[in-house]
Scaffold this active site. Sequence first.
Site, mmCIF file in Angstrom:
data_model
loop_
_atom_site.group_PDB
_atom_site.id
_atom_site.type_symbol
_atom_site.label_atom_id
_atom_site.label_comp_id
_atom_site.label_asym_id
_atom_site.label_seq_id
_atom_site.Cartn_x
_atom_site.Cartn_y
_atom_site.Cartn_z
ATOM 1 N N GLU A 147 -31.531 8.982 195.188
ATOM 2 C CA GLU A 147 -32.898 8.687 195.623
ATOM 3 C C GLU A 147 -33.185 9.324 196.981
ATOM 4 O OE1 GLU A 147 -33.653 4.448 193.312
ATOM 5 O OE2 GLU A 147 -32.912 4.387 195.361
ATOM 6 N N LYS A 158 -37.504 2.191 201.017
ATOM 7 C CA LYS A 158 -37.135 3.345 200.193
ATOM 8 C C LYS A 158 -38.294 3.771 199.301
ATOM 9 C CE LYS A 158 -35.524 2.657 196.173
ATOM 10 N NZ LYS A 158 -34.636 2.005 195.207
ATOM 11 N N GLU A 211 -46.078 7.730 174.179
ATOM 12 C CA GLU A 211 -46.331 7.622 172.731
ATOM 13 C C GLU A 211 -45.137 8.155 171.934
ATOM 14 O OE1 GLU A 211 -49.526 10.146 171.019
ATOM 15 O OE2 GLU A 211 -49.629 11.097 172.989
ATOM 16 N N CYS A 265 -33.362 -5.803 200.716
ATOM 17 C CA CYS A 265 -34.463 -5.283 199.891
ATOM 18 C C CYS A 265 -35.688 -4.984 200.748
ATOM 19 C CB CYS A 265 -34.793 -6.299 198.796
ATOM 20 S SG CYS A 265 -36.306 -5.919 197.929
ATOM 21 N N TYR A 290 -27.126 5.757 192.679
ATOM 22 C CA TYR A 290 -28.584 5.828 192.683
ATOM 23 C C TYR A 290 -29.158 5.959 194.080
ATOM 24 C CZ TYR A 290 -29.525 0.860 193.925
ATOM 25 O OH TYR A 290 -29.644 -0.339 194.570
ATOM 26 N N ILE A 291 -28.512 5.324 195.077
ATOM 27 C CA ILE A 291 -29.060 5.400 196.438
ATOM 28 C C ILE A 291 -28.938 6.831 196.982
ATOM 29 C CG2 ILE A 291 -28.780 4.546 198.807
ATOM 30 C CD1 ILE A 291 -27.988 1.819 197.607
ATOM 31 N N CYS A 324 -34.955 -1.579 198.932
ATOM 32 C CA CYS A 324 -35.983 -1.237 197.948
ATOM 33 C C CYS A 324 -37.344 -0.874 198.550
ATOM 34 C CB CYS A 324 -36.229 -2.403 196.985
ATOM 35 S SG CYS A 324 -34.825 -3.477 196.688
ATOM 36 N N ARG A 350 -18.084 13.626 194.454
ATOM 37 C CA ARG A 350 -16.718 14.008 194.071
ATOM 38 C C ARG A 350 -16.506 14.017 192.563
ATOM 39 N NH1 ARG A 350 -13.505 8.460 195.777
ATOM 40 N NH2 ARG A 350 -14.649 7.202 194.318
ATOM 41 N N HIS A 403 -52.620 7.454 172.867
ATOM 42 C CA HIS A 403 -52.732 8.900 172.970
ATOM 43 C C HIS A 403 -53.836 9.296 173.944
ATOM 44 C CE1 HIS A 403 -52.326 13.001 171.584
ATOM 45 N NE2 HIS A 403 -53.644 13.065 171.504
HETATM 46 P P1 FAD Z 1 -29.428 -9.249 200.899
HETATM 47 O O1 FAD Z 1 -30.821 -8.928 200.536
HETATM 48 O O2 FAD Z 1 -28.551 -8.136 201.381
HETATM 49 O O3 FAD Z 1 -29.512 -10.372 202.006
HETATM 50 C C1 FAD Z 1 -28.379 -10.842 202.665
HETATM 51 C C2 FAD Z 1 -28.798 -11.298 204.052
HETATM 52 O O4 FAD Z 1 -27.766 -12.066 204.627
HETATM 53 C C3 FAD Z 1 -29.059 -10.157 205.015
HETATM 54 O O5 FAD Z 1 -30.357 -10.295 205.556
HETATM 55 C C4 FAD Z 1 -27.991 -10.324 206.089
HETATM 56 O O6 FAD Z 1 -28.439 -9.958 207.380
HETATM 57 C C5 FAD Z 1 -27.709 -11.801 206.005
HETATM 58 N N1 FAD Z 1 -26.373 -12.211 206.453
HETATM 59 C C6 FAD Z 1 -25.193 -11.654 206.112
HETATM 60 N N2 FAD Z 1 -24.178 -12.373 206.653
HETATM 61 C C7 FAD Z 1 -24.745 -13.389 207.334
HETATM 62 C C8 FAD Z 1 -24.225 -14.474 208.075
HETATM 63 N N3 FAD Z 1 -22.910 -14.657 208.216
HETATM 64 N N4 FAD Z 1 -25.076 -15.340 208.659
HETATM 65 C C9 FAD Z 1 -26.424 -15.174 208.531
HETATM 66 N N5 FAD Z 1 -26.965 -14.174 207.818
HETATM 67 C C10 FAD Z 1 -26.136 -13.292 207.224
HETATM 68 N N6 FAD Z 1 -32.478 -3.311 194.232
HETATM 69 C C11 FAD Z 1 -33.456 -3.216 193.304
HETATM 70 O O7 FAD Z 1 -33.609 -4.114 192.484
HETATM 71 N N7 FAD Z 1 -34.294 -2.136 193.270
HETATM 72 C C12 FAD Z 1 -34.190 -1.125 194.168
HETATM 73 O O8 FAD Z 1 -34.964 -0.158 194.117
HETATM 74 C C13 FAD Z 1 -33.186 -1.212 195.165
HETATM 75 N N8 FAD Z 1 -33.068 -0.243 196.097
HETATM 76 C C14 FAD Z 1 -32.129 -0.362 197.073
HETATM 77 C C15 FAD Z 1 -32.028 0.636 198.036
HETATM 78 C C16 FAD Z 1 -31.093 0.564 199.033
HETATM 79 C C17 FAD Z 1 -31.033 1.652 200.073
HETATM 80 C C18 FAD Z 1 -30.196 -0.541 199.076
HETATM 81 C C19 FAD Z 1 -29.158 -0.636 200.151
HETATM 82 C C20 FAD Z 1 -30.284 -1.548 198.115
HETATM 83 C C21 FAD Z 1 -31.241 -1.462 197.112
HETATM 84 N N9 FAD Z 1 -31.353 -2.445 196.121
HETATM 85 C C22 FAD Z 1 -32.328 -2.333 195.159
HETATM 86 C C23 FAD Z 1 -30.411 -3.585 196.059
HETATM 87 C C24 FAD Z 1 -31.035 -4.836 196.665
HETATM 88 O O9 FAD Z 1 -31.490 -4.561 197.970
HETATM 89 C C25 FAD Z 1 -30.001 -5.959 196.672
HETATM 90 O O10 FAD Z 1 -29.498 -6.131 195.384
HETATM 91 C C26 FAD Z 1 -30.595 -7.273 197.151
HETATM 92 O O11 FAD Z 1 -31.157 -7.148 198.429
HETATM 93 C C27 FAD Z 1 -29.523 -8.364 197.143
HETATM 94 O O12 FAD Z 1 -30.039 -9.552 197.665
HETATM 95 P P2 FAD Z 1 -29.061 -10.600 198.348
HETATM 96 O O13 FAD Z 1 -29.877 -11.821 198.604
HETATM 97 O O14 FAD Z 1 -27.812 -10.722 197.583
HETATM 98 O O15 FAD Z 1 -28.622 -9.939 199.739
#
Ligand code: FAD
Length: 452
Positions: A182, A51, A440, A43, A178-179, A48, A199, A435
């Site tokens: 966007e 972006k 509205e 994020c 959505y990605i 997020c 597709r 308004h």
């Molecule tokens: P993440 O935030 O992905 O965190 C996981 C972390 O674990 C990462 O930092 C990774 O490096 C680390 N990791 C992985 N494996 C290991 C390991 N073995 N050891 C140590 N560290 C590790 N969501 C929204 O709500 N609104 C939005 O507008 C939105 N826009 C997005 C745009 C894009 C381009 C993308 C790709 C995603 C977007 N999302 C959005 C989705 C959102 O980013 C995710 O849903 C959210 O970050 C999930 O959080 P998480 O904690 O599950 O994982």
Amino acid sequence: MSQFDYDLFVIGGGSGGVRAGRIAAEHGARVGLAEEYRMGGTCVIRGCVPKKLMVYASGYPGQVHDAAAYGWDAEVHGFNWTKFRAKLDAELDRLEAAYRGNLDRSGVVTHNARAVLKDPHMVELSDGQSFTAAHILVATGGRPFVPDFPGSDLVMTSNEVFKLDQQPESILIVGGGYIACEFAGIFNGLGTEVTQFYRGAQVLRGFDDEARGHVADAMQARGVELHLGCNVMEMRQVEDGIWVKASNGMEQVFDKVLYATGRKPNSAGLGLEEIGVEMGRNGEIKVDDYSQTNIPSIFAVGDVTDRVNLTPVAIREGHAFADTVFGGTPRKADHDLIPSAVFTQPELGTVGLTEEQARDEGPIEVYCASFRPMQALFAGHEERVLMKLIVCADTRKVLGVHLVGDHAGELIQLAGIAVKMGATKEDFDRTMAVHPTMAEELVTMKTPVRTA
Ligand code: FAD
């Protein structure tokens, strides 16, 4: 004193892991957290936040154009990608530092390393250390998925797009989620020639059909060259870019190709199979309502569980887990009626059932208005907004709200409260209109456009 090094070890410093770690520590748990890349996760670092900043950047030419229509002597003279990138990088550094600071202040011990599970109570880090923990939380998120085809190594994903050194003159975006949509809007707004292949028959699968069509038409009207029912057959590096051959016979050279063809749970190579953690076909970790896996000491939250892959959901799941396990207040994250936004241009905001879902569940009334809003009309735009309510004909409850237009993301947050509270159409109607606004219309639509 516990027999373990930590009460909780969190793998992944993203939205879900950071929240869970902090709250557990605030409940008094001794918490370790490993992050292999950058604190803040998808994020903050490559999702997020960057972006949305790019969405803002890409919106200014349109606003300047409007300003001119309103009488300002205003013109756009090009976008300085290098300047924007430097500011973006600095902002992400600032946010990452803020995340680290918050974790430190909560007493969470952070490890800059990759972690894998060795047994139900042990993790091994890539820096050679091993730790035992009473509980392990897997919060490793998701990763972009690129299908295999000739030339697939030439494409970038959302992981790389924020690191581009130069603004591409032309870009092919593959995907209809959505990605993909966007980024089509972002690059189009910045002045890059955008071609998008999807597709399927229409972009934004899973959203309300009418809203999808509305967004797709508006994206095309703004200049995105959208090819539906079209896929990449082959691509090759050529002197002036990437040559692409498409399933519709088209052959073209693009500066860059961005694949946004879905994401997969980031669960491979973590040692999960070896210790018997149950996973689904897509690699998602299977959990119960309390985010517990089939191994009682191992929990998982966020995108790696592939429930609803959004930041606020990962945060709520992480928080509920920490309250349940360390706060003495068992609670589940609520996945019902989650409002969300797509930051296309125009934006889409949505909560609840689509018309297609709702009519499968019982009789409904559909209220819908599509009109040119005052601000845009004055500026000479043809673009229309869409305001749509799906109402249960029996209970009168508003089952779904779908908005397309400026600030739809902001609006749907508020409409989401009403829908979550179970508001009926009559509750909407007895709310006085504000308004003159676009919204509205949400409280003034008197006659259903159709029933089903
Ligand atoms: P993440 O935030 O992905 O965190 C996981 C972390 O674990 C990462 O930092 C990774 O490096 C680390 N990791 C992985 N494996 C290991 C390991 N073995 N050891 C140590 N560290 C590790 N969501 C929204 O709500 N609104 C939005 O507008 C939105 N826009 C997005 C745009 C894009 C381009 C993308 C790709 C995603 C977007 N999302 C959005 C989705 C959102 O980013 C995710 O849903 C959210 O970050 C999930 O959080 P998480 O904690 O599950 O994982």
